[in-house]
Motif scaffolding. Sequence first.
Motif, PDB file in Angstrom:
ATOM      1  N   ARG A  29      17.662  40.283  34.237  1.00 14.03           N
ATOM      2  CA  ARG A  29      17.631  41.494  33.401  1.00 14.03           C
ATOM      3  C   ARG A  29      16.834  42.565  34.579  1.00 14.03           C
ATOM      4  N   THR A  30      15.903  41.872  35.374  1.00 16.85           N
ATOM      5  CA  THR A  30      15.125  42.502  36.323  1.00 16.85           C
ATOM      6  C   THR A  30      16.012  43.001  37.667  1.00 16.85           C
ATOM      7  N   THR A  31      16.852  42.151  38.128  1.00 13.74           N
ATOM      8  CA  THR A  31      17.624  42.438  39.057  1.00 13.74           C
ATOM      9  C   THR A  31      18.861  43.541  38.549  1.00 13.74           C
ATOM     10  N   PHE A  32      19.409  43.262  37.223  1.00 10.33           N
ATOM     11  CA  PHE A  32      20.137  44.340  36.845  1.00 10.33           C
ATOM     12  C   PHE A  32      19.641  45.562  36.762  1.00 10.33           C
ATOM     13  N   ALA A  33      18.499  45.814  36.353  1.00 11.00           N
ATOM     14  CA  ALA A  33      17.764  47.271  36.040  1.00 11.00           C
ATOM     15  C   ALA A  33      17.620  47.736  37.550  1.00 11.00           C
ATOM     16  N   ARG A  34      17.375  47.074  38.345  1.00 11.07           N
ATOM     17  CA  ARG A  34      16.672  47.420  39.721  1.00 11.07           C
ATOM     18  C   ARG A  34      18.065  47.993  40.623  1.00 11.07           C
ATOM     19  N   GLU A  35      19.492  47.196  40.255  1.00 10.64           N
ATOM     20  CA  GLU A  35      20.601  47.404  40.867  1.00 10.64           C
ATOM     21  C   GLU A  35      21.188  48.756  40.402  1.00 10.64           C
ATOM     22  N   ALA A  36      21.075  48.944  38.898  1.00 10.99           N
ATOM     23  CA  ALA A  36      21.544  50.239  38.174  1.00 10.99           C
ATOM     24  C   ALA A  36      20.640  51.322  38.545  1.00 10.99           C
ATOM     25  N   ALA A  37      19.505  51.249  38.798  1.00 10.96           N
ATOM     26  CA  ALA A  37      18.548  52.213  38.938  1.00 10.96           C
ATOM     27  C   ALA A  37      18.805  52.765  40.302  1.00 10.96           C
ATOM     28  N   ALA A  38      18.995  51.858  41.323  1.00  5.82           N
ATOM     29  CA  ALA A  38      19.217  52.196  42.595  1.00  5.82           C
ATOM     30  C   ALA A  38      20.271  53.319  42.758  1.00  5.82           C
ATOM     31  N   GLY A  39      21.173  52.917  42.074  1.00  6.13           N
ATOM     32  CA  GLY A  39      22.380  53.922  42.242  1.00  6.13           C
ATOM     33  C   GLY A  39      23.443  53.875  43.360  1.00  6.13           C
ATOM     34  N   HIS A  40      23.329  52.422  43.865  1.00  6.78           N
ATOM     35  CA  HIS A  40      24.131  52.094  45.084  1.00  6.78           C
ATOM     36  C   HIS A  40      25.455  51.704  44.646  1.00  6.78           C
ATOM     37  N   ARG A  41      25.436  50.970  43.388  1.00  6.04           N
ATOM     38  CA  ARG A  41      26.497  50.301  42.735  1.00  6.04           C
ATOM     39  C   ARG A  41      27.299  51.609  41.863  1.00  6.04           C
ATOM     40  N   LYS A  42      28.548  51.588  42.176  1.00  4.82           N
ATOM     41  CA  LYS A  42      29.499  52.248  41.072  1.00  4.82           C
ATOM     42  C   LYS A  42      29.729  51.579  39.882  1.00  4.82           C
ATOM     43  N   GLY A  43      29.793  50.246  39.817  1.00  2.76           N
ATOM     44  CA  GLY A  43      30.008  49.480  38.706  1.00  2.76           C
ATOM     45  C   GLY A  43      29.611  48.019  38.792  1.00  2.76           C
ATOM     46  N   PHE A  44      29.712  47.153  37.919  1.00  6.42           N
ATOM     47  CA  PHE A  44      29.357  45.956  37.818  1.00  6.42           C
ATOM     48  C   PHE A  44      30.748  45.033  37.322  1.00  6.42           C
ATOM     49  N   THR A  45      30.793  43.798  37.602  1.00  8.53           N
ATOM     50  CA  THR A  45      32.092  43.132  37.227  1.00  8.53           C
ATOM     51  C   THR A  45      31.341  41.965  36.211  1.00  8.53           C
ATOM     52  N   LEU A  46      32.200  42.169  35.025  1.00  5.54           N
ATOM     53  CA  LEU A  46      31.958  40.954  34.082  1.00  5.54           C
ATOM     54  C   LEU A  46      33.081  39.911  34.276  1.00  5.54           C
ATOM     55  N   ASP A  47      32.599  38.655  34.509  1.00  4.09           N
ATOM     56  CA  ASP A  47      33.541  37.395  34.705  1.00  4.09           C
ATOM     57  C   ASP A  47      33.181  36.332  33.508  1.00  4.09           C
ATOM     58  N   PRO A  48      33.964  36.355  32.570  1.00  2.06           N
ATOM     59  CA  PRO A  48      33.941  35.481  31.296  1.00  2.06           C
ATOM     60  C   PRO A  48      33.921  34.101  31.807  1.00  2.06           C
ATOM     61  N   ARG A  49      33.107  33.227  31.182  1.00  2.00           N
ATOM     62  CA  ARG A  49      32.920  31.866  31.609  1.00  2.00           C
ATOM     63  C   ARG A  49      33.421  31.011  30.629  1.00  2.00           C
ATOM     64  N   ALA A  50      32.944  31.576  29.192  1.00  2.00           N
ATOM     65  CA  ALA A  50      33.396  30.638  27.908  1.00  2.00           C
ATOM     66  C   ALA A  50      33.304  31.821  26.822  1.00  2.00           C
ATOM     67  N   VAL A  51      34.159  31.360  25.997  1.00  2.00           N
ATOM     68  CA  VAL A  51      34.497  32.342  24.734  1.00  2.00           C
ATOM     69  C   VAL A  51      34.437  31.318  23.494  1.00  2.00           C
ATOM     70  N   GLU A  52      33.730  31.796  22.673  1.00  2.00           N
ATOM     71  CA  GLU A  52      33.269  31.080  21.212  1.00  2.00           C
ATOM     72  C   GLU A  52      33.375  32.039  20.097  1.00  2.00           C
ATOM     73  N   ALA A  53      33.531  31.304  19.025  1.00  2.00           N
ATOM     74  CA  ALA A  53      33.591  32.177  17.745  1.00  2.00           C
ATOM     75  C   ALA A  53      32.159  32.064  17.535  1.00  2.00           C
ATOM     76  N   GLY A  54      31.718  33.484  17.076  1.00  2.00           N
ATOM     77  CA  GLY A  54      30.252  33.436  16.690  1.00  2.00           C
ATOM     78  C   GLY A  54      30.046  34.608  15.622  1.00  2.00           C
ATOM     79  N   GLY A  55      28.624  35.195  15.694  1.00  2.00           N
ATOM     80  CA  GLY A  55      28.399  36.105  14.407  1.00  2.00           C
ATOM     81  C   GLY A  55      27.441  35.122  13.655  1.00  2.00           C
ATOM     82  N   GLN A  56      26.159  36.098  13.055  1.00  2.00           N
ATOM     83  CA  GLN A  56      25.419  35.296  12.256  1.00  2.00           C
ATOM     84  C   GLN A  56      25.862  34.583  11.291  1.00  2.00           C
ATOM     85  N   SER A  57      26.942  35.080  10.479  1.00  2.00           N
ATOM     86  CA  SER A  57      27.391  34.381   9.238  1.00  2.00           C
ATOM     87  C   SER A  57      28.014  33.166   9.782  1.00  2.00           C
TER      88      SER A  57
END
Length: 358
Positions: A43-71
Amino acid sequence: MPYERLARRLADGPTPAVSTLPDGSVDRYCRLSAGGLNPVESRTTFAREAAAGHRKGFTLDPRAVEAGGQSVNAAQQAHALGAEATCYGHLDDPEPDRDLFADLPFDCVSMGRATVVNVLDFDDGDLLLVEESPDLREWTLADLREAAPLSSVFGDDEAAPEDRSEPGHAVFCSNWVSTPGMGDAFHELGTASIPRVPFVFDPGDVLGSDLAAHRELREAVRALARRVDVVLSVNETELRALSAALPAPPDPPVDDEDRVEAVRAAFDAFAVVKHGKQSALAATDVATVRVENPVVDDIRQMGGGDRFGGGLAVALGAGWDWPVALACGNACASYYVATSETASAATLREWLLDRGLA
């Protein structure tokens, strides 16, 4: 020792019926990267990178997909312990050529589209990016009635023993914040013809400071408590938020025992349970009960509270006393965060024996 008695109970095989409702999600466990090349691992790295303003965007790379939800998670735990579990949730997979919920080993009744949750599994804590289900946002008790009769969800009066000496029925309900219609549903259920069964309610992330919203939650639970035994299940942070928002919060110095007792009185709840890494604490109409939690090294940060709620619902539906019920919730949660797997009754019993707890 509660864990010794829990192991004996698990050997007998708990057999209550457990209904869970009303959410459901497609959980995508993702790696986050900056510029497509550099992994972002905290989280710390993410916050620092986002606050620095040098990145226009971030990439989400899905590694696994599961059925979820509290119920869904709670139903998985209840089923694994041997209960007859049914999830009444929002279980329609948004991907038309995929159905993550079809292979779940318990009965599922869908009331609409599932939420999509992108889980960023950072080293210093999960971060969830949520695409909410419009069907869940618009859910009402009428949707549940259309999906199944209330006698199926809550059990028949004859099947719910007053003294809980025999396995009966229990309900697990969650996700107040994402379900605006839940308040009206609780008020309706407070006048419905349903049996007085244990109703484990995990409201989720109720951390806002809006006193009117907290009052709405209290009044809805008070209405529901006229018909069922509401067991409010929260973590330590949520307990502090609920306690601070009371019309008459406990006077300082204050500890968690003061908080669970004050919240129970204000909500007219059958019990208030705080679950956490160190221990579980319950304020009931008889006493305040604390059960220490097995110490584990966490490898999974999300889903432990849902396993606690599922285990607690099974225990209360089976008629177990409070120390054993809290031990059951603790053991289910601790095993899950330590292994990333949902424990069966046999597995949980062996795990307790191996750790010298039973």
